[in-house]
Enzyme design. Structure first.
Site, PDB file in Angstrom:
ATOM      1  CG  ASP A  34      48.560  23.419  49.994  1.00  0.00           C
ATOM      2  OD1 ASP A  34      47.409  23.248  49.754  1.00  0.00           O
ATOM      3  OD2 ASP A  34      49.380  22.811  49.933  1.00  0.00           O
ATOM      4  N   GLY A  35      45.474  25.143  48.690  1.00  0.00           N
ATOM      5  CA  GLY A  35      45.137  25.285  47.257  1.00  0.00           C
ATOM      6  C   GLY A  35      44.847  23.819  46.527  1.00  0.00           C
ATOM      7  NE  ARG A  93      40.182  28.762  21.795  1.00  0.00           N
ATOM      8  CZ  ARG A  93      39.641  29.198  22.781  1.00  0.00           C
ATOM      9  NH1 ARG A  93      39.035  30.416  22.207  1.00  0.00           N
ATOM     10  NH2 ARG A  93      39.538  29.379  24.003  1.00  0.00           N
ATOM     11  CG  HIS A 127      38.685  25.201  17.494  1.00  0.00           C
ATOM     12  ND1 HIS A 127      37.761  26.400  17.118  1.00  0.00           N
ATOM     13  CD2 HIS A 127      39.969  25.468  17.014  1.00  0.00           C
ATOM     14  CE1 HIS A 127      38.327  27.132  16.417  1.00  0.00           C
ATOM     15  NE2 HIS A 127      39.519  26.788  16.298  1.00  0.00           N
ATOM     16  CG  ASP A 166      35.831  31.436  12.066  1.00  0.00           C
ATOM     17  OD1 ASP A 166      36.127  30.571  11.670  1.00  0.00           O
ATOM     18  OD2 ASP A 166      35.884  31.698  13.153  1.00  0.00           O
ATOM     19  CE  LYS A 189      37.837  34.190  14.491  1.00  0.00           C
ATOM     20  NZ  LYS A 189      37.296  33.788  15.764  1.00  0.00           N
ATOM     21  NE  ARG A 191      41.420  34.393  17.711  1.00  0.00           N
ATOM     22  CZ  ARG A 191      40.920  34.885  18.310  1.00  0.00           C
ATOM     23  NH1 ARG A 191      41.175  35.888  19.319  1.00  0.00           N
ATOM     24  NH2 ARG A 191      39.652  34.529  18.482  1.00  0.00           N
ATOM     25  CG  ASP A 216      32.005  30.585  16.666  1.00  0.00           C
ATOM     26  OD1 ASP A 216      32.782  29.535  16.036  1.00  0.00           O
ATOM     27  OD2 ASP A 216      32.614  31.707  16.898  1.00  0.00           O
TER      28      ASP A 216
HETATM   29  C1  R5P Z   1      37.882  30.404  17.095  1.00  0.00           C
HETATM   30  O1  R5P Z   1      38.134  30.555  15.979  1.00  0.00           O
HETATM   31  C2  R5P Z   1      36.550  29.722  17.600  1.00  0.00           C
HETATM   32  O2  R5P Z   1      35.774  29.190  16.795  1.00  0.00           O
HETATM   33  C3  R5P Z   1      35.890  31.044  18.174  1.00  0.00           C
HETATM   34  O3  R5P Z   1      35.404  31.965  16.993  1.00  0.00           O
HETATM   35  C4  R5P Z   1      36.505  31.980  19.159  1.00  0.00           C
HETATM   36  O4  R5P Z   1      37.213  31.351  20.138  1.00  0.00           O
HETATM   37  C5  R5P Z   1      35.691  33.024  19.705  1.00  0.00           C
HETATM   38  O5  R5P Z   1      36.615  33.916  20.376  1.00  0.00           O
HETATM   39  P1  R5P Z   1      36.202  35.302  20.962  1.00  0.00           P
HETATM   40  O6  R5P Z   1      34.834  34.959  21.756  1.00  0.00           O
HETATM   41  O7  R5P Z   1      37.142  35.676  22.070  1.00  0.00           O
HETATM   42  O8  R5P Z   1      36.163  36.035  19.855  1.00  0.00           O
END
Ligand code: R5P
Length: 290
Positions: A34-35, A93, A127, A166, A189, A191, A216
């Site tokens: 069942d997982g 995050r 993060h 970013d 950047k 979002r 990153d």
């Molecule tokens: C978010 O600010 C993190 O530092 C990464 O830049 C982010 O998670 C990257 O996400 P993606 O590859 O989906 O653009």
């Protein structure tokens, strides 16, 4: 010291144990039709100093639950001290309520880890350091950026420009620059909190004819790095590389980054993918030996 490589980090856990010359207690994972699953330590933990290594990349829910089950059982089986090593901490995050009514996943995860029993917590390039403030137990946030930069230096990229995609990641470009010495910069950047869509602001970087490495913490869908790579190539950068600590590489991320002009994607074994070029084992073993 006993190292327990969790099911999500078997190879990394083994290598950490080898570096420390420590005994390994493996975990047997039995899956039911069942997982559901059952974990079993294949050795005694009573009275021992135990290090549980389990990264929590996809599938996050499964890997997090397995981590909690191991921590709880290690304590219950008499471990004297439990050190939790989670190279990639899932949900980090979501360390605050960005939109009203949202859950604060990182805080909940910390509560669960502490409730199950941990005496020391080690992670890598989390993060947001805010998450660590939720812990009452001692924590360490290691950085693998220097190791990634050293890899590029040894590949002949000494003097390359280090870029963060970013502003929040600028500390990593700065750290890389200490090794590479070609200067550092960042992009802006944004979002969209509802759609998840990202926009990278156009910025003139003076990279004509230079090698650039984009650093990153996480590559998820690859959208952020792909846009940065595209901008750099348009501005005449010679070779552009993508480097990250936690290569989640969801869906077409790899193709997206390479198709936009990156020479290569270099990641660590925080997540066991095909880009795990740099191992975190020396960094983590060194922290454990302190
Ligand atoms: C978010 O600010 C993190 O530092 C990464 O830049 C982010 O998670 C990257 O996400 P993606 O590859 O989906 O653009």
């Amino acid at each position: 010291m006993i190292v327990v490589p969790g099911p999500a980090s078997t190879s990394l856990g083994q290598t950490i144990a080898e570096k420390l010359n420590a005994k390994v207690v493996s975990v047997n994972l039995k899956q039911f039709p069942d997982g559901e699953y059952c974990l079993r330590f294949e050795g005694e933990l009573d009275g021992e100093e135990v290090v549980v290594v389990q990264s929590t990349g996809p599938p996050q829910d499964t890997n997090v639950l397995q981590l909690l089950l191991m921590l709880d059982a290690a304590k219950e089986m008499g471990a004297k001290k439990v050190t939790t090593v989670v190279p990639y901490l899932a949900f980090a995050r979501q360390d605050k309520r960005f939109l009203s009514g949202e859950v604060i996943s990182a805080e909940t995860l910390v509560k669960l880890i502490e409730a199950c029993g941990t005496d020391r917590f080690i992670t890598v390039n989390i993060h947001s350091e805010n998450t660590l403030k939720c812990f009452r137990t001692p924590t360490e946030n290691l950085s693998a950026i220097t190791s990634l930069a050293e890899y590029f230096k040894n590949r002949g990229l000494d003097g390359a420009f280090s870029l963060s995609p970013d502003k929040g990641a600028i500390k990593w470009a700065e750290e890389a620059d200490k090794v590479l010495g070609g200067g550092f910069g960042w992009l802006k950047k944004e979002r969209d909190r509802y759609t998840g869509e990202i926009k990278v602001e156009e910025k003139s970087l003076n990279v004509q004819g230079t090698d650039v490495i984009v650093f990153d913490d996480i590559i998820s869908t690859g959208g952020t790095i792909a846009r940065a790579v595209k901008m750099l190539k348009t501005q005449g950068a010679r070779r552009v590389y993508a480097a990250c600590v936690h290569p989640l590489l969801i869906g077409e991320a790899t193709q997206k980054i390479l198709q936009n002009g990156a020479e290569e994607i270099v990641g660590t074994d925080s997540i066991p993918t095909s880009v795990r070029t740099v191992s975190l084992a020396p960094l983590i073993a060194e922290a454990l030996a302190r």
